[in-house]
Design an enzyme around this catalytic site. Structure first.
Site, PDB file in Angstrom:
ATOM      1  N   ASP A 209     -24.862 -23.399 -14.819  1.00  0.00           N
ATOM      2  CA  ASP A 209     -25.934 -24.071 -15.544  1.00  0.00           C
ATOM      3  C   ASP A 209     -25.451 -24.656 -16.870  1.00  0.00           C
ATOM      4  OD1 ASP A 209     -25.659 -21.725 -16.955  1.00  0.00           O
ATOM      5  OD2 ASP A 209     -27.398 -20.790 -16.004  1.00  0.00           O
TER       6      ASP A 209
ATOM      7  N   ASP B 274     -32.856 -20.158 -16.239  1.00  0.00           N
ATOM      8  CA  ASP B 274     -32.059 -19.996 -15.039  1.00  0.00           C
ATOM      9  C   ASP B 274     -32.420 -18.614 -14.496  1.00  0.00           C
ATOM     10  OD1 ASP B 274     -29.889 -20.527 -13.214  1.00  0.00           O
ATOM     11  OD2 ASP B 274     -28.801 -18.961 -14.290  1.00  0.00           O
TER      12      ASP B 274
ATOM     13  N   CYS C 181     -27.880 -31.699 -57.805  1.00  0.00           N
ATOM     14  CA  CYS C 181     -26.454 -31.986 -58.042  1.00  0.00           C
ATOM     15  C   CYS C 181     -25.742 -32.136 -56.703  1.00  0.00           C
ATOM     16  CB  CYS C 181     -25.770 -30.846 -58.796  1.00  0.00           C
ATOM     17  SG  CYS C 181     -26.456 -30.506 -60.401  1.00  0.00           S
TER      18      CYS C 181
HETATM   19  P1  ADP Z   1     -28.898 -19.571  -9.530  1.00  0.00           P
HETATM   20  O1  ADP Z   1     -29.644 -20.789  -9.880  1.00  0.00           O
HETATM   21  O2  ADP Z   1     -29.802 -18.486  -9.067  1.00  0.00           O
HETATM   22  O3  ADP Z   1     -27.977 -19.128 -10.615  1.00  0.00           O
HETATM   23  P2  ADP Z   1     -26.674 -20.755  -8.057  1.00  0.00           P
HETATM   24  O4  ADP Z   1     -26.863 -22.166  -8.430  1.00  0.00           O
HETATM   25  O5  ADP Z   1     -25.546 -20.026  -8.669  1.00  0.00           O
HETATM   26  O6  ADP Z   1     -28.016 -19.911  -8.237  1.00  0.00           O
HETATM   27  O7  ADP Z   1     -26.507 -20.672  -6.476  1.00  0.00           O
HETATM   28  C1  ADP Z   1     -27.506 -21.183  -5.613  1.00  0.00           C
HETATM   29  C2  ADP Z   1     -27.371 -20.652  -4.222  1.00  0.00           C
HETATM   30  O8  ADP Z   1     -26.167 -21.095  -3.654  1.00  0.00           O
HETATM   31  C3  ADP Z   1     -27.326 -19.147  -4.159  1.00  0.00           C
HETATM   32  O9  ADP Z   1     -28.614 -18.600  -4.041  1.00  0.00           O
HETATM   33  C4  ADP Z   1     -26.523 -18.922  -2.872  1.00  0.00           C
HETATM   34  O10 ADP Z   1     -27.365 -18.987  -1.764  1.00  0.00           O
HETATM   35  C5  ADP Z   1     -25.586 -20.097  -2.836  1.00  0.00           C
HETATM   36  N1  ADP Z   1     -24.272 -19.786  -3.398  1.00  0.00           N
HETATM   37  C6  ADP Z   1     -23.739 -20.216  -4.531  1.00  0.00           C
HETATM   38  N2  ADP Z   1     -22.507 -19.748  -4.723  1.00  0.00           N
HETATM   39  C7  ADP Z   1     -22.246 -18.953  -3.665  1.00  0.00           C
HETATM   40  C8  ADP Z   1     -21.141 -18.137  -3.269  1.00  0.00           C
HETATM   41  N3  ADP Z   1     -20.036 -18.037  -4.003  1.00  0.00           N
HETATM   42  N4  ADP Z   1     -21.237 -17.479  -2.100  1.00  0.00           N
HETATM   43  C9  ADP Z   1     -22.341 -17.556  -1.371  1.00  0.00           C
HETATM   44  N5  ADP Z   1     -23.407 -18.298  -1.681  1.00  0.00           N
HETATM   45  C10 ADP Z   1     -23.370 -18.977  -2.809  1.00  0.00           C
HETATM   46 MG    MG Z   2     -26.697 -19.037 -12.318  1.00  0.00          MG
END
Ligand code: ADP
Ligand code: MG
Length: 702
Positions: free
Chosen positions: A598, A387, A23
């Site tokens: 992410d 992640d 139905c």
């Molecule tokens: P993950 O993939 O581990 O979540 P992110 O993409 O958040 O890592 O960050 C990647 C890298 O960029 C970190 O390991 C750090 O070295 C640098 N990074 C990102 N955001 C910051 C911040 N606010 N201050 C200092 N370093 C940062």
């Molecule tokens: Mg992250």
């Protein structure tokens, strides 16, 4: 009831009077055919129709008419209690009535036997025929048409008793189906009925008990031991131990004190506290979860769409087979039995019952699967990407070591880092700020911040420049690293720690120079390794770690949890590209993240997972599968459950198709009587439903 969704409009109606999944299909088709309707889903199990339509092209009334025309009812408020006695028990009343006639027929002397049986058959035929005629009038056929033809033909050839028994069995079966399906539905309603009805609030210094819907934002609500919390709020006074079990699956009560958040419908086990209501009624996380679960139930799995299409062929096909058998054998009884056994009822029921049971089972364990398509997709996952930060690790990183260079000391390096991170929401920023606070450092607000996702931050303060981030970010900023830090890097990264580089310049005339390193450690979750093993065991062939972190750290973390494939130094878009390339390679990809950096990758995956989402709205809305609690074990359990659901769906399909073919063959040779056919027909539906209901008991314990 009507809800606006960006231009297109959603209409949700409760439909009454559907007595089988077929139905629902009919109504769905007739709504779908209306121009202006974008998508229609009619859900037999929840007796609901969800219609997406374009309000400029069609009116709500026209859609409702498509439901009303074939004789169904629209219930305005979806409350089961308002159902009339007759409607609720119509199946059983009918079964009782026909049973009575059959009893008379059995007890009566010969000439009256046929008379009573005839009356019984007519009584049972009435609702079925009514529906069949309405279906035929809308140029469609369904199982009611088949059954009507079968019963009329039986009466025509004088098989009154058999005809009556057949309708009796069919209606009895339907009533039983209704009961079992109601039980499946209950898996949800117990979850739904948890909101309390009354609340104690203090207004103008007076304590009073009021209905929950009258609680407003800002109310001071008093919670005593054993009470359910009526709104989302923040504790102002006192403390309690709150059990969030039914939402998060976490059974141990959590200690809550002043400043902590508490959520609607969770239970205060012990202690008394006062809270300020922050969110009430429909705004609460509980209401949101409830809505998401309801929507989830109405989304049909793709496999079901295929089945629905197939089911349409089924009806004319059985008609044809019946006619063929009649012409070949000249046996009317065989043809009638074929009409009964070749009904697609069980076939159509197999998928939705399994989907509902599966979603219901998960919901009870605090896992929200957003609909049939997600359940099916999850059951097919063969690659899983994680992640790192906040997912495989706790996401509570700590600054474990500070290295300083030149004339800088450790406190200065930390202070500079802290100043730069004041405006960042990255977990690393939180780690740095909490360490700076512990060390009682004074952090003035900088003039400007430039936050680069997945890289780092640049801040300016009174002519000074601070750069913090990974080595690539510093390179981008034109900062060369002259010091020999190779040894430090290898050592720290080898232990799974992340090094953040801090550079500083006193004036704008000279470029910033490396002044120190912060070594940050975010310990992997204890349950990560076990979970990875389990999802491998469940058939996920490729598992990889995606991270913005450096290769050394990434590899160390991956190794400690048992992942071999690692992609490091990825920017958020690159994480998304990774996901896409896995999909292009033919994998069905699951991705789990914390929503920080992410989001795009989660969206690009076939199935996006988020964890610990209770109270965090964005993750709750965007994830395909949301784990309320902060427990990785849920991932493998939900994959296991989905696989089980898929296999049950397949079992149901093979069983029903196989049985139909077998019964048609047996009947063609005259080996199955009409009544036997009716019994088999109903038995197969019940077998299918009971098989699906096994999911309600699927082991989800860790
Ligand atoms: P993950 O993939 O581990 O979540 P992110 O993409 O958040 O890592 O960050 C990647 C890298 O960029 C970190 O390991 C750090 O070295 C640098 N990074 C990102 N955001 C910051 C911040 N606010 N201050 C200092 N370093 C940062
Ligand atoms: Mg992250």
């Amino acid at each position: 009831m009507d809800k606006e969704v960006k231009g297109k409009t959603k209409l949700v109606m409760s439909v009454e009077g559907m007595h089988c999944a077929d139905c629902a299909l009919n109504i769905e088709r007739s709504i779908q055919h209306l121009s202006g309707v974008l998508e229609a889903t009619v859900d037999y199990i929840n007796q609901r129709a969800v219609v997406d339509y374009d309000p400029y092209r069609i009116e709500v009334d026209q859609i409702k008419r498509a439901v009303l025309k074939p004789g169904y009812l629209i219930r305005e408020t979806p409350v089961l209690k308002t159902r009339s006695f007759f409607l609720r028990y119509r199946h059983l009343l009918m079964v009782g009535g026909i049973g009575l006639f059959l009893l008379f027929a059995w007890l009566s002397p010969q000439p009256f036997k046929g008379f009573f049986a005839f009356l019984g058959a007519i009584l049972g035929l009435f609702p079925i025929l009514r529906n069949a005629i309405k279906t035929l009038l809308s140029f469609d056929v369904n199982t009611n048409v088949l059954v009507s033809i079968a019963v009329i033909a039986a009466l025509f050839i004088g098989a009154y008793v058999e005809g009556a028994i057949v309708v009796w069995i069919l209606l009895l079966g339907e009533a039983l189906e209704g009961l079992t399906v109601a039980k499946t539905r209950k898996a949800f309603s117990t979850l739904m009925d948890l909101a309390p009805e009354k609340a104690t609030v203090r207004r103008d210094g007076k304590e009073m008990e009021i209905p929950v819907r009258e609680v407003v934002r800002g109310d001071c609500v008093i919670i005593k031991p054993g009470e359910r919390i009526p709104a989302d709020g923040i504790i102002q006074k006192g403390k309690g131990a709150v059990s969030e079990a039914f939402l998060t699956g976490e059974s141990i009560p959590i200690e809550k004190e002043v400043g902590d958040k508490v959520y609607t419908a969770t239970v205060n086990d012990s202690g008394t506290f006062e809270m300020e209501a922050v969110k009430v009624g429909e705004e609460t996380t509980f209401a949101r979860v409830k809505r998401l679960i309801q929507d989830a139930q109405s989304k049909k799995a793709p496999i079901q769409r295929t089945i629905d299409r197939f089911a349409r062929l089924f009806v004319p096909l059985s008609l044809l087979t019946a006619i063929l058998v009649f012409f070949l054998t000249g046996e009317m009884r065989r043809a009638i039995t074929i009409l009964i056994v070749a009904c697609p009822c069980a076939f159509v029921l197999g998928t939705p019952t399994a989907v509902i049971a599966g979603i219901g089972r998960a919901a009870r364990k605090g896992i929200l699967i957003k609909g049939g398509p997600i359940l099916e997709g999850c059951g097919r996952l063969n690659a899983f990407l994680f992640d790192k930060t906040g997912t495989l690790t706790h996401g509570n990183p700590r600054v474990v070591k500070i290295h300083s260079f030149d004339h800088y000391n450790e406190a200065e390096v930390l202070r500079l880092a802290g100043m730069a991170e004041l405006r960042s929401e990255h977990p690393f920023a939180r780690a740095i700020l909490s360490r700076a606070r512990e060390d009682n450092l004074d952090l003035p607000l900088a003039e400007s911040y430039e936050i680069k996702k997945g890289k780092g931050v640049t801040a300016t303060y009174d002519g000074e420049l601070i750069v913090i981030g990974n080595p690539n970010y510093l390179k981008e900023k034109g900062i060369t690293i002259e010091k020999d830090i190779k040894g430090v890097m290898e050592k720290e990264e080898g232990e799974g720690r992340t090094l953040l580089f801090v550079a500083h310049s006193n004036s704008s005339s000279e470029g910033p120079k490396l002044c120190g390193l912060l070594s940050i450690f975010d310990p992997p979750r204890e349950d990560a390794r076990k979970m990875i093993n389990e999802i491998q065991g469940a058939g996920v062939r490729r598992i990889a770690l995606l991270t913005g972190d450096r290769p050394g750290t990434a590899r160390a973390v991956a190794k400690s949890v048992g992942i071999e494939e690692v992609y490091s130094e990825l920017l958020p878009e690159e994480k998304m590209e990774r996901v896409k390339s896995f999909r292009r390679a033919g994998y069905t990809v699951g991705m789990m993240g914390d929503g920080v950096n992410d989001g795009p990758a989660l969206a690009a995956a076939d199935i996006g997972f988020a964890m610990g989402v209770y109270g965090t709205e964005v993750a709750l809305e965007t994830a395909d599968i949301a784990l309320m609690s902060d427990d990785l074990g849920g991932v493998s359990r939900v994959i296991g459950l989905s696989r089980k659901a898929l296999s049950i769906i397949h079992q149901n399909l093979f069983f029903t198709i196989g049985l139909s073919i077998l019964l048609v063959v047996i009947t063609s040779f005259g080996l199955l009587p009409m009544v036997g056919g009716a019994v088999m027909h109903e038995a197969s539906s019940l077998v299918v439903i009971l098989n699906s209901m096994r999911l309600l008991r699927y082991g989800m314990e860790s």
